[in-house]
Motif scaffolding. Structure first.
Motif, PDB file in Angstrom:
ATOM      1  N   ALA A   1     -17.089   8.745  51.231  1.00 10.48           N
ATOM      2  CA  ALA A   1     -16.124   9.173  50.219  1.00 10.48           C
ATOM      3  C   ALA A   1     -15.351   8.004  49.619  1.00 10.48           C
ATOM      4  N   ALA A   2     -15.403   6.850  50.274  1.00 15.21           N
ATOM      5  CA  ALA A   2     -14.608   5.697  49.841  1.00 15.21           C
ATOM      6  C   ALA A   2     -15.318   4.908  48.752  1.00 15.21           C
ATOM      7  N   LYS A   3     -14.525   4.147  48.022  1.00 12.85           N
ATOM      8  CA  LYS A   3     -15.093   3.230  47.048  1.00 12.85           C
ATOM      9  C   LYS A   3     -15.849   2.137  47.793  1.00 12.85           C
ATOM     10  N   PRO A   4     -16.851   1.517  47.155  1.00 18.46           N
ATOM     11  CA  PRO A   4     -17.697   0.544  47.862  1.00 18.46           C
ATOM     12  C   PRO A   4     -16.932  -0.558  48.596  1.00 18.46           C
ATOM     13  N   TYR A   5     -15.907  -1.128  47.950  1.00 20.32           N
ATOM     14  CA  TYR A   5     -15.171  -2.206  48.607  1.00 20.32           C
ATOM     15  C   TYR A   5     -14.432  -1.703  49.842  1.00 20.32           C
ATOM     16  N   LEU A   6     -13.938  -0.454  49.779  1.00 15.97           N
ATOM     17  CA  LEU A   6     -13.226   0.112  50.923  1.00 15.97           C
ATOM     18  C   LEU A   6     -14.203   0.477  52.035  1.00 15.97           C
ATOM     19  N   SER A   7     -15.377   0.954  51.669  1.00 20.24           N
ATOM     20  CA  SER A   7     -16.410   1.278  52.653  1.00 20.24           C
ATOM     21  C   SER A   7     -16.795   0.038  53.447  1.00 20.24           C
ATOM     22  N   ASP A   8     -16.955  -1.085  52.740  1.00 19.62           N
ATOM     23  CA  ASP A   8     -17.271  -2.349  53.420  1.00 19.62           C
ATOM     24  C   ASP A   8     -16.154  -2.737  54.384  1.00 19.62           C
ATOM     25  N   MET A   9     -14.923  -2.581  53.916  1.00 18.47           N
ATOM     26  CA  MET A   9     -13.765  -2.964  54.711  1.00 18.47           C
ATOM     27  C   MET A   9     -13.664  -2.109  55.972  1.00 18.47           C
ATOM     28  N   ILE A  10     -13.928  -0.816  55.843  1.00 21.51           N
ATOM     29  CA  ILE A  10     -13.859   0.101  56.989  1.00 21.51           C
ATOM     30  C   ILE A  10     -14.886  -0.305  58.052  1.00 21.51           C
ATOM     31  N   CYS A  11     -16.112  -0.602  57.609  1.00 17.55           N
ATOM     32  CA  CYS A  11     -17.171  -0.979  58.551  1.00 17.55           C
ATOM     33  C   CYS A  11     -16.814  -2.250  59.302  1.00 17.55           C
ATOM     34  N   VAL A  12     -16.350  -3.264  58.586  1.00 19.32           N
ATOM     35  CA  VAL A  12     -16.003  -4.540  59.221  1.00 19.32           C
ATOM     36  C   VAL A  12     -14.821  -4.367  60.169  1.00 19.32           C
ATOM     37  N   ALA A  13     -13.816  -3.584  59.743  1.00 22.40           N
ATOM     38  CA  ALA A  13     -12.627  -3.377  60.575  1.00 22.40           C
ATOM     39  C   ALA A  13     -12.974  -2.646  61.868  1.00 22.40           C
ATOM     40  N   CYS A  14     -13.823  -1.630  61.782  1.00 21.61           N
ATOM     41  CA  CYS A  14     -14.214  -0.868  62.980  1.00 21.61           C
ATOM     42  C   CYS A  14     -15.104  -1.696  63.905  1.00 21.61           C
ATOM     43  N   SER A  15     -15.751  -2.718  63.358  1.00 20.73           N
ATOM     44  CA  SER A  15     -16.664  -3.532  64.152  1.00 20.73           C
ATOM     45  C   SER A  15     -16.020  -4.780  64.726  1.00 20.73           C
ATOM     46  N   THR A  16     -14.827  -5.137  64.222  1.00 20.60           N
ATOM     47  CA  THR A  16     -14.187  -6.380  64.665  1.00 20.60           C
ATOM     48  C   THR A  16     -12.774  -6.175  65.205  1.00 20.60           C
ATOM     49  N   GLY A  17     -12.126  -5.068  64.850  1.00 18.86           N
ATOM     50  CA  GLY A  17     -10.773  -4.803  65.326  1.00 18.86           C
ATOM     51  C   GLY A  17      -9.703  -5.642  64.644  1.00 18.86           C
ATOM     52  N   LEU A  18      -9.993  -6.187  63.466  1.00 11.87           N
ATOM     53  CA  LEU A  18      -9.006  -7.010  62.779  1.00 11.87           C
ATOM     54  C   LEU A  18      -7.801  -6.176  62.352  1.00 11.87           C
ATOM     55  N   ARG A  19      -6.625  -6.785  62.449  1.00 12.53           N
ATOM     56  CA  ARG A  19      -5.414  -6.153  61.945  1.00 12.53           C
ATOM     57  C   ARG A  19      -5.465  -6.125  60.420  1.00 12.53           C
ATOM     58  N   ARG A  20      -4.564  -5.342  59.836  1.00 10.52           N
ATOM     59  CA  ARG A  20      -4.509  -5.194  58.381  1.00 10.52           C
ATOM     60  C   ARG A  20      -4.434  -6.548  57.674  1.00 10.52           C
ATOM     61  N   GLU A  21      -3.449  -7.366  58.051  1.00 14.71           N
ATOM     62  CA  GLU A  21      -3.261  -8.650  57.379  1.00 14.71           C
ATOM     63  C   GLU A  21      -4.402  -9.601  57.693  1.00 14.71           C
ATOM     64  N   GLU A  22      -4.969  -9.526  58.900  1.00 13.34           N
ATOM     65  CA  GLU A  22      -6.105 -10.372  59.258  1.00 13.34           C
ATOM     66  C   GLU A  22      -7.313 -10.028  58.399  1.00 13.34           C
ATOM     67  N   LEU A  23      -7.489  -8.750  58.124  1.00  6.52           N
ATOM     68  CA  LEU A  23      -8.602  -8.283  57.292  1.00  6.52           C
ATOM     69  C   LEU A  23      -8.437  -8.776  55.861  1.00  6.52           C
TER      70      LEU A  23
END
Length: 267
Positions: free
Chosen positions: A138-160
């Motif tokens: 349901a997310a826009k492409p850039y947000l979809s990428d961000m969600i995948c990377v965040a769930c796979s690395t555990g980066l904080r908001r600002e780190e991401l």
């Protein structure tokens, strides 16, 4: 002289002046940009309540009154402030007095008693595999990428948001992350995982120094709240923030048997 101090310069102990001229600059220098912004906007409410007082005049009664006022206050969505939200204010207030004491502007006896509220034991929110897929669809492409990377690395908001192309090592499959307190850590990437593929694509595609760039200005992201809220609405996945992805990373590691110490180091 009476207090035995040997300060070369005089520092105003008015609450407002101390917070604005000493405390916030200290946080800006020693904490992450995200932490500084959080402290800054919460400090405005603290100044509204205690700004006209000297640091020594802030009493335990005044702190209790502040707590009651905050519990009655409504959020932008019309809900009452949670005990956890009020406790964030109290933690900042305690930090203000800790710094003042460290600088010898007040003594330990001058600090008011600050008692945090009991927080309800809520379940830590994390995404199931199905929820992550629905949200990304349901997310826009850039947000979809961000969600995948965040769930796979555990980066904080600002780190991401602050992740740079130079931080991505596709040879060693690692990310170099500058976290809280300017501590550098290395986060491994699954060589066969989707997140690595996304990062490899973005490192090549991005025209700025950052991995994730805003589709509007092409610069660094500062927030994705509206696009994330829209994706949640379309997918039916509720109660999700960027920090939820960090919870998801840690929870999935625990579910596969990774020990707590290792999870702490990776996160």
């Amino acid at each position: 002289v009476r207090e035995g101090r040997t300060d070369d310069t005089y520092t105003d102990t008015n609450f407002r002046v101390f917070v604005q001229e000493t405390f916030l600059p200290y946080i800006h220098t020693n904490k992450s940009p995200g932490t500084y912004q959080s402290y800054k906007w919460r400090s405005d409410d603290l100044i509204a309540s205690f700004g006209n007082l000297d640091l020594r005049e802030v009493s335990a009664f005044g702190v209790e009154k502040f707590k009651l006022e905050q519990l009655k206050r409504r959020t932008k969505r019309g809900a009452k402030q949670s005990p956890a939200s009020v406790n964030r204010y109290l933690q900042i207030l305690a930090s203000i007095f800790t710094l003042a004491e460290k600088l010898r502007l007040i003594g330990s006896a001058d600090r008011p008693q600050i008692t945090t509220l009991k927080e309800e034991g809520e379940r830590i929110r994390y995404l199931s595999v199905g929820e992550e897929k629905a949200l990304r669809d349901a997310a826009k492409p850039y947000l979809s990428d961000m969600i995948c990377v965040a769930c796979s690395t555990g980066l904080r908001r600002e780190e991401l948001f602050s992740l740079k192309k130079s931080d991505v090592d596709l040879m060693l499959n690692t990310l170099s992350v500058l976290g809280k307190g300017n501590k550098l850590r290395s986060v491994p990437l699954d060589p066969c995982g989707e997140a690595r593929g996304i990062l490899a694509r973005l490192v090549t595609k991005s025209k700025s120094a950052y991995v994730f760039t805003s589709p509007h200005g092409g610069g660094k992201f500062t927030r994705v709240d509206k696009s994330l809220a829209r994706a949640c609405e379309l997918s039916g996945v509720e109660d999700v923030t960027v920090h939820t992805f960090r919870h998801t990373f840690c929870t999935r590691l625990a579910a596969t048997g990774v020990d707590v110490r290792t999870i702490m180091e990776l996160a």
